[in-house]
Scaffold this active site. Structure first.
Site, short mmCIF file in Angstrom:
data_model
loop_
_atom_site.label_atom_id
_atom_site.label_comp_id
_atom_site.label_asym_id
_atom_site.label_seq_id
_atom_site.Cartn_x
_atom_site.Cartn_y
_atom_site.Cartn_z
N ASP A 20 0.86 -1.18 0.00
CA ASP A 20 0.00 0.00 0.00
C ASP A 20 0.89 1.24 0.00
O ASP A 20 1.66 1.46 0.94
CB ASP A 20 -0.91 -0.02 1.23
CG ASP A 20 -1.83 1.19 1.27
OD1 ASP A 20 -2.44 1.47 0.24
OD2 ASP A 20 -1.91 1.84 2.32
N THR A 53 -2.94 5.33 -4.30
CA THR A 53 -1.87 6.03 -3.57
C THR A 53 -0.52 5.86 -4.27
O THR A 53 0.27 6.79 -4.33
CB THR A 53 -1.76 5.48 -2.13
OG1 THR A 53 -1.77 4.06 -2.18
CG2 THR A 53 -2.91 5.94 -1.29
N THR A 54 -0.28 4.66 -4.81
CA THR A 54 0.98 4.42 -5.53
C THR A 54 0.94 5.16 -6.87
O THR A 54 1.91 5.83 -7.25
CB THR A 54 1.20 2.92 -5.77
OG1 THR A 54 0.90 2.22 -4.56
CG2 THR A 54 2.61 2.61 -6.17
N ASP A 347 -8.94 -0.40 1.34
CA ASP A 347 -8.85 0.36 0.08
C ASP A 347 -10.07 0.09 -0.80
O ASP A 347 -10.68 1.02 -1.34
CB ASP A 347 -7.58 -0.06 -0.71
CG ASP A 347 -6.34 0.65 -0.18
OD1 ASP A 347 -6.46 1.33 0.84
OD2 ASP A 347 -5.26 0.49 -0.77
#
Length: 488
Positions: A20, A53-54, A347
């Protein structure tokens, strides 16, 4: 693409395994101020939509890499920023035109949600069991009926078993506590009083004061007075007509015994999170004083009983009035697997709850990035300034995303992305990368899709962060703050 092991440098060396992006970046020790800006955008992405997020950090990094090449060729950063802004507007316009909305058709919309959940989970530890977890996540989010309050979904983590043993308890609410000693272990037609009050004053507790007594019998009198005070409190609680008493704080032996004698089930130490959530689920008030029983709203539920999950006992509340609540039990071989499964599922739940609110979806697998890159290139043909170079750089950065997807899956990215680019120029804008077989294909047919809100947030945040860093030309070290004594 791969997972990282995060090892703490402090004593004890806590280890966690995750992929994550926000979790990794939060934990990494970084001094560079520009890098901190990227960490902040990943945190905002995590708080706002939960996933991507990445992607947001990778995309911002690509924008900066492309901009650095232009600045080396003596192009002014302000010109690059101006070009990036024009490109971003063109990209978001293309994104808006490509979105698909099935919110009027319940079956098609549910299928969209399942596909979004599968796509979100496919890069995580849950990818092997993504069908099962996609069903769990979608059922839990649809129960919320449009609310984005994920507190109503209780997630209980238990080591033992495998990830396949995880399940959703749609009707019940699980509380990770035990029922008091001697109390009934099963109760029907429950009236629950949810309280936050000290129930441990059956011993002398007079803080910071001295009591002089001339005999032991006087001490016994003080103890008896304390005991009577506690018994009176229990009687006031029983006057509410409840048959289940849940307290956030400890319940000592004396009040516990009194509750048991009156056939009332007592549950102690329902920690703060548990108490708040329980009040929400049972539709009850959290009470701290017991002088107005007629004004207190008791929680209702049909059945409270102890259930076993693995080796542990938990309390299950069935038939709660707040039908939006549900519990998910995650099982796994060890604590690292369970923790990472929880992060992955969280998520998916965030993305799904946002999608239920903003219902548009987009084809996944890099299709939207290729579409936006083409739209930016088309828009650049109408611009007659130096910004054209920045817009072309923006398009190259967008095309780097499918390249990363192919690299992470272990395929030849140059070959796949050039095939995909040709397909998009033919007008097949729903085509993207299908990474199970390592081919390009129609994402709508494969059921690979992403939430519009996630993708638009990724593009907007990454662009803004890149622009912000490009505007900086120097890092100035500030003097440390002076101590007030030395100033005097």
């Amino acid at each position: 693409g791969m997972d990282k092991i995060l090892q703490s440098t402090s004593q004890g060396g806590h280890v966690s395994v995750t992929n994550d992006g926000a979790t990794i970046l939060k934990s990494v020790l970084i001094d560079n101020p520009a890098a901190k800006v990227l960490i902040d955008i990943s945190k905002v992405q995590d708080d706002e939509v939960g996933d991507g997020t990445t992607s947001v950090c990778v995309l911002a990094g690509e924008f900066l890499r492309q901009a650095a090449e232009l600045i080396e060729k003596k192009m002014h950063p302000q010109t690059v920023v101006a070009g990036y802004r024009l490109a971003r507007d063109a990209a978001l316009k293309a994104l808006d035109e490509a979105k698909i909305d099935h919110s009027r058709d319940a079956e098609a919309f549910r299928l969209d949600l399942i596909n979004i959940a599968k796509t979100t989970l496919s890069s995580k530890v849950l990818s092997q069991d993504k069908e099962q977890f996609a069903e769990i996540a979608v059922n839990a989010v649809l129960k919320l009926r449009g609310s984005t309050n994920l507190d109503q979904i209780q997630i209980i983590k238990r080591t033992g078993g495998t990830l396949k043993d995880s399940y959703l308890d749609p009707d019940g609410f699980l509380l990770d506590k035990k029922i008091g000693v001697g109390c009934p272990k099963r109760m029907t037609n429950c009236k629950v009083l949810v309280a936050n009050t000290p129930m441990d004053t059956d011993k002398v507790k007079i803080y910071g004061s001295k009591v002089k007594v001339d005999s032991v019998s006087k001490v016994a009198e003080i103890e008896a007075a304390e005991k009577k005070k506690m018994c009176d409190k229990v009687d006031r609680i029983l006057a509410h007509g409840c048959n289940v008493f849940t307290n956030r704080q400890l319940i000592y032996n004396l009040p516990e015994q009194r509750f048991a004698d009156n056939g009332v089930m007592s549950i102690e130490h329902a920690d703060f999170d548990g108490t708040e959530r329980l009040a929400l689920v049972l539709d009850a008030d959290i009470v701290s004083t017991f002088d107005t029983p007629d004004e207190v709203k008791l929680g209702l539920c049909e059945l409270i009983e102890e259930v076993m999950i693995g080796e542990d006992k938990l309390i299950r509340f069935s038939g709660c009035p707040n039908s939006q609540a549900s519990s998910i039990v995650i099982r796994g071989a060890n604590s690292h697997v369970v923790e990472e499964a929880h992060r992955s599922l969280h998520d998916a739940l965030c993305v799904l709850s946002q999608t239920v609110k903003a219902t548009a979806v987009l084809p996944g697998g890099g299709a939207t990035e290729m579409l936006m890159a083409q739209a930016v290139e088309e828009a650049s043909k109408k611009v007659s300034g130096k910004q054209v170079l920045a817009m072309e750089a923006y398009a190259r950065a967008l095309r780097a995303m499918p390249t990363h997807i192919a690299d992470n899956a272990g395929y030849d990215s140059a070959d796949l992305v050039s095939q995909l680019r040709a397909k998009h120029y033919e007008g097949c804008h729903t085509w993207g990368l299908e990474m199970d077989a390592g081919v390009i294909g129609d994402m709508v047919e494969f059921g690979i899709c992403e939430a519009y809100k996630v993708k638009s947030a990724v593009v907007t945040s990454a662009s803004e962060a890149a622009e912000m860093i490009l505007r900086v030309d120097d890092i100035v070290q500030c003097a440390p703050r002076q101590d007030r004594k030395s100033v005097v």
